[in-house]
Design a protein around this motif. Structure first.
Motif, PDB file in Angstrom:
ATOM      1  N   ARG A   1       0.830  -1.193   0.000  1.00  0.00           N
ATOM      2  CA  ARG A   1       0.000   0.000   0.000  1.00  0.00           C
ATOM      3  C   ARG A   1       0.878   1.262   0.000  1.00  0.00           C
ATOM      4  NH1 ARG A   1      -5.227   0.149   1.937  1.00  0.00           N
ATOM      5  NH2 ARG A   1      -5.122  -2.015   1.302  1.00  0.00           N
TER       6      ARG A   1
ATOM      7  N   ASP B   1       2.644   1.807  -3.243  1.00  0.00           N
ATOM      8  CA  ASP B   1       1.720   2.346  -4.231  1.00  0.00           C
ATOM      9  C   ASP B   1       1.612   3.866  -4.077  1.00  0.00           C
ATOM     10  OD1 ASP B   1      -0.099   1.875  -6.357  1.00  0.00           O
ATOM     11  OD2 ASP B   1      -1.755   2.224  -4.971  1.00  0.00           O
ATOM     12  N   ARG B   2       1.499   4.294  -2.833  1.00  0.00           N
ATOM     13  CA  ARG B   2       1.415   5.726  -2.540  1.00  0.00           C
ATOM     14  C   ARG B   2       2.675   6.433  -3.033  1.00  0.00           C
ATOM     15  NH1 ARG B   2      -0.271  10.304  -1.546  1.00  0.00           N
ATOM     16  NH2 ARG B   2      -0.484  11.322   0.458  1.00  0.00           N
TER      17      ARG B   2
ATOM     18  N   ILE C   1       4.736   5.473  -5.358  1.00  0.00           N
ATOM     19  CA  ILE C   1       4.810   5.506  -6.827  1.00  0.00           C
ATOM     20  C   ILE C   1       3.980   6.673  -7.353  1.00  0.00           C
ATOM     21  CG2 ILE C   1       4.269   4.242  -8.947  1.00  0.00           C
ATOM     22  CD1 ILE C   1       4.796   1.656  -7.293  1.00  0.00           C
ATOM     23  N   GLY C   2       2.816   6.872  -6.747  1.00  0.00           N
ATOM     24  CA  GLY C   2       1.986   8.020  -7.129  1.00  0.00           C
ATOM     25  C   GLY C   2       2.716   9.335  -6.906  1.00  0.00           C
TER      26      GLY C   2
ATOM     27  N   GLU D   1       0.722  -6.930  -9.795  1.00  0.00           N
ATOM     28  CA  GLU D   1      -0.589  -6.603 -10.342  1.00  0.00           C
ATOM     29  C   GLU D   1      -1.101  -5.275  -9.785  1.00  0.00           C
ATOM     30  OE1 GLU D   1      -3.305  -9.959 -10.490  1.00  0.00           O
ATOM     31  OE2 GLU D   1      -4.907  -8.494 -10.233  1.00  0.00           O
ATOM     32  N   ILE D   2      -0.872  -5.057  -8.512  1.00  0.00           N
ATOM     33  CA  ILE D   2      -1.324  -3.801  -7.916  1.00  0.00           C
ATOM     34  C   ILE D   2      -0.417  -2.643  -8.312  1.00  0.00           C
ATOM     35  CG2 ILE D   2      -1.545  -2.557  -5.733  1.00  0.00           C
ATOM     36  CD1 ILE D   2      -2.792  -4.948  -4.539  1.00  0.00           C
ATOM     37  N   LEU D   3       0.882  -2.844  -8.200  1.00  0.00           N
ATOM     38  CA  LEU D   3       1.798  -1.720  -8.386  1.00  0.00           C
ATOM     39  C   LEU D   3       2.033  -1.409  -9.863  1.00  0.00           C
ATOM     40  CD1 LEU D   3       4.411  -2.407  -5.581  1.00  0.00           C
ATOM     41  CD2 LEU D   3       2.374  -0.985  -5.508  1.00  0.00           C
ATOM     42  N   ALA D   4       1.881  -2.416 -10.716  1.00  0.00           N
ATOM     43  CA  ALA D   4       2.054  -2.214 -12.162  1.00  0.00           C
ATOM     44  C   ALA D   4       3.356  -1.497 -12.494  1.00  0.00           C
ATOM     45  CB  ALA D   4       0.852  -1.449 -12.731  1.00  0.00           C
ATOM     46  N   VAL D   5       4.452  -1.992 -11.946  1.00  0.00           N
ATOM     47  CA  VAL D   5       5.765  -1.453 -12.293  1.00  0.00           C
ATOM     48  C   VAL D   5       6.692  -2.615 -12.656  1.00  0.00           C
ATOM     49  CG1 VAL D   5       5.640   0.625 -10.885  1.00  0.00           C
ATOM     50  CG2 VAL D   5       6.471  -1.485  -9.869  1.00  0.00           C
TER      51      VAL D   5
END
Lengths: 231, 269
Positions: free
Chosen positions: B151, B154-155, B157-158, B193-197
Motif C-alpha cells: 500500500r 503504491d502511494r 509511486i503516485g 498486479e497492484i503496483l504495475a511497475v
C-alpha cells in the motif's frame, strides 16, 4: 483550523474551484495550495480553475500571490471575482421527467436540441486516463470513467456513475449527492468498500471476491447488489 | 557524461532500503563502477553502520550543504572497494536542515564525478523523502510482501509520478518461498498486479543478511547464498543486462506441479 484543510479542490459545473478556508492564514493557504498542486502532478494541467474565497476578504497582494501560484502550475484562472456558479441541480421530479423523455426514445435532433438547452446536464462525464494509486482522491460532479485501476487506498467520489476499465480495489462513492440510480461498473470489481448514494457495502470479512468478468453494483431494495455486467 | 542518480525508497519503514542500498552500491563497485552512496536519512543515519564505516566519518551531508565542509572531505572511502564512497547523513540535525533544492544541487555535483549516485531515502513521505528524490533521475522501490508495505509503495509511486519520476523499478525484499507456496504470503504476481511497475529483482528472506548487516559487511561482497546472488542479479539488471529471474519462482512452480500430481493420485485411490 487544526484538522481543517485550508484549501479544498472541488469539481463542479463551472469547472474546478479552489475553496479557501476563511480562517486559514495566507501562508498556510499558499503552502497547502502549492503542495496540492504539485502532488496532483499534471492532473489539473490545462484545466480552468476558479478561486473561491467565500466571504474571506482577499486583498490585491494575496490575490496576486495565489493567481501566480495557480498559473505557475499550468492552470488557467477564471475570473476570480465572478461568483462560483451555484450548483443547479434539477429537482427530482424534473430530472425524472427528463429521464423518462430519454427513455421514450428521442430523435438525434431532440438530443442536439437537448444538449443546446443544457438538458443533458446529467450526462457530464470525466475521463481519467490513469491508475489511481493509494492516497489519491478523485472527486467529480458528474460521472467518472477511469482507464486504469483504482488501487487500495484510493478514493473516487462522483455524483453520477463510476466506470472503471480495470480493477477496482479502492473505495468508490457513486451518486454521492443522493442519486440512488447511480451505478458502479468495473472490469474487476474487488472494492475495499462501495457506496452508492447513502448506501454502504463491503465484501464479507475473510472473503476476497474473485470476479470472473465485468460486474456492476447498483441499489436494489435499499441494498447495494452486485451482478454480472451484461451490456 | 553525468552518472545516474537513483533514489532507493519505500514509504514504509523497515523493509530493507538501507541494506538494499548498501548491497547494490557494493555490487556495482565490484564491477568497477564509481559509486557514491548518499544517506538522506538525516537525523537517523544508518547506512554508515550497515557499511561498517561509522568510525571513519569526519563531516556529513548537512555540513557540506551549509558550506562548512568541502564535498570531497566529507566523502568516506569504503574500506574494501576502491571505487565505493559514502556521503553520510548528519546524526545530530533535523531533517529540515536541508532543502530539496540544495539536495538536488549536491547530487548533481556528485553525478559529475561518479557513475552511480545511490540515494538512501528515509521512510515516510515528508520532508526527508522530498529531499531524497530531489535530483534523482530514477527510482527503485523496495517492498516486502506485506499488504501494508505494498500500500505504501503504491502511494510512493503516485508521489514519484507527480514529481516526474515515472517508471520506478521494484525490488521485492524478504520473500519466503515456502510461505508463498503455502499461500500464507503475497506472491510476486499479486504485488506486481497492484503496483504495475517493472520488477528489478526478488531477494529472499535470509538470516545471513541480518548477520552481515550487523557486521557492517554487505552480503553481496562475500556471500555465496541466494540473497547475495539475488543482489548480484539486480546489479547486472541495473547495468542493463538481461538476467533471467531464477530459483524462487521456478521452485514455487515445480512444487505447484507436484502438488497437482499428488491430488490426482489421491483421487485414483
Amino acid at each position: 483550523m487544526q484538522g481543517r484543510e485550508a484549501v479544498v479542490f472541488r469539481g463542479d459545473r463551472g469547472g474546478v474551484s479552489v475553496l479557501v478556508n476563511r480562517d486559514a492564514p495566507l501562508g498556510v493557504v499558499v503552502e497547502e495550495l502549492r503542495r496540492k498542486l504539485s502532488s496532483a502532478g499534471d492532473f489539473f494541467a490545462g484545466a480552468s480553475i476558479r478561486l473561491d474565497a467565500g466571504d474571506r476578504p482577499l486583498d490585491d497582494v494575496e490575490k496576486r500571490v495565489l493567481h501566480e501560484l495557480i498559473r505557475a502550475h499550468g492552470l488557467t484562472l477564471l475570473d476570480a471575482d465572478a461568483p462560483a456558479e451555484p450548483p443547479r441541480r434539477p429537482a427530482p421530479a424534473e430530472a425524472a421527467s427528463r429521464r423518462a423523455r430519454t427513455e421514450n426514445g428521442v430523435s438525434a435532433d431532440d438530443v442536439l436540441r437537448a444538449a443546446s438547452q443544457d438538458l443533458l446536464e446529467d450526462e457530464r462525464c470525466l475521463l481519467a486516463q490513469r491508475t489511481l494509486r493509494s492516497g489519491q482522491r478523485l472527486e467529480y460532479d458528474g460521472s467518472v470513467v477511469i482507464l486504469g485501476d483504482v488501487n487500495p487506498g484510493a478514493v473516487v467520489v462522483s455524483t453520477g456513475h463510476v466506470v472503471v476499465m480495470g480493477a477496482l480495489r479502492g473505495v468508490v462513492h457513486a451518486g454521492a449527492r443522493g442519486d440512488v440510480h447511480a451505478r458502479v461498473i468495473a472490469l474487476r470489481l474487488q472494492p475495499t468498500q462501495l457506496r452508492i448514494a447513502q448506501y454502504i457495502s463491503r465484501p464479507p470479512d475473510g472473503h476476497q471476491p474473485h470476479p470472473t468478468g465485468p460486474e456492476m453494483a447498483l441499489v436494489v431494495d435499499e441494498r447495494i447488489q452486485i451482478e454480472q455486467y451484461v451490456p | 557524461m553525468a552518472g545516474r542518480v537513483i533514489v532507493i525508497t519505500s514509504g514504509k519503514g523497515g523493509v530493507g532500503k538501507t541494506t538494499t542500498t548498501a548491497n547494490l552500491g557494493a555490487g556495482l563497485a565490484q564491477l568497477g563502477r564509481k559509486v557514491c552512496l548518499v544517506d538522506a536519512d538525516i537525523g537517523l543515519r544508518n547506512l554508515d553502520v550497515v557499511m561498517g564505516l561509522e568510525n571513519r566519518i569526519v563531516y556529513d551531508l548537512v555540513e557540506v550543504v551549509e558550506g562548512h565542509a568541502r564535498l570531497r572531505n566529507a566523502l568516506v572511502k569504503d574500506k574494501r572497494l576502491e571505487t565505493l564512497y559514502l556521503l553520510p547523513a548528519a546524526q545530530t540535525r533535523e531533517k529540515d536542515a536541508v532543502s530539496p533544492d540544495k539536495m538536488a544541487e549536491l547530487v548533481r555535483q556528485l553525478a559529475e564525478e561518479f557513475d552511480y549516485v545511490l540515494v538512501d531515502s528515509p521512510a515516510g513521505i515528508e520532508h526527508g523523502f522530498r529531499n531524497a528524490i530531489a535530483g534523482a533521475d530514477e527510482a527503485i522501490i523496495v517492498c516486502t510482501p506485506e499488504v501494508a508495505a505494498v500500500r505504501d509503495a503504491d502511494r510512493i509511486i503516485g508521489l514519484l509520478e507527480a514529481n516526474d519520476l515515472s517508471n520506478p523499478k521494484l525490488i521485492v525484499n524478504r520473500i519466503r518461498p515456502r510461505m508463498v507456496r503455502k499461500g500464507d504470503m503475497m506472491d510476486i504476481d499479486d504485488i506486481i498486479e497492484i503496483l504495475a511497475v517493472e520488477l528489478l529483482g526478488v531477494v529472499p528472506d535470509d538470516e545471513d543478511i541480518i548477520v552481515a548487516t550487523n557486521k557492517g559487511e554487505p552480503i553481496v561482497l562475500n556471500g555465496r547464498g541466494r540473497p547475495a546472488q539475488a543482489y548480484r542479479n539486480i546489479v547486472r539488471r541495473i547495468e542493463g543486462e538481461e538476467v533471467p529471474f531464477l530459483s524462487l519462482e521456478e521452485a514455487g512452480f515445480m512444487d505447484r506441479v507436484r502438488s497437482f500430481i499428488g491430488i490426482g493420485r489421491n483421487k485414483s485411490h
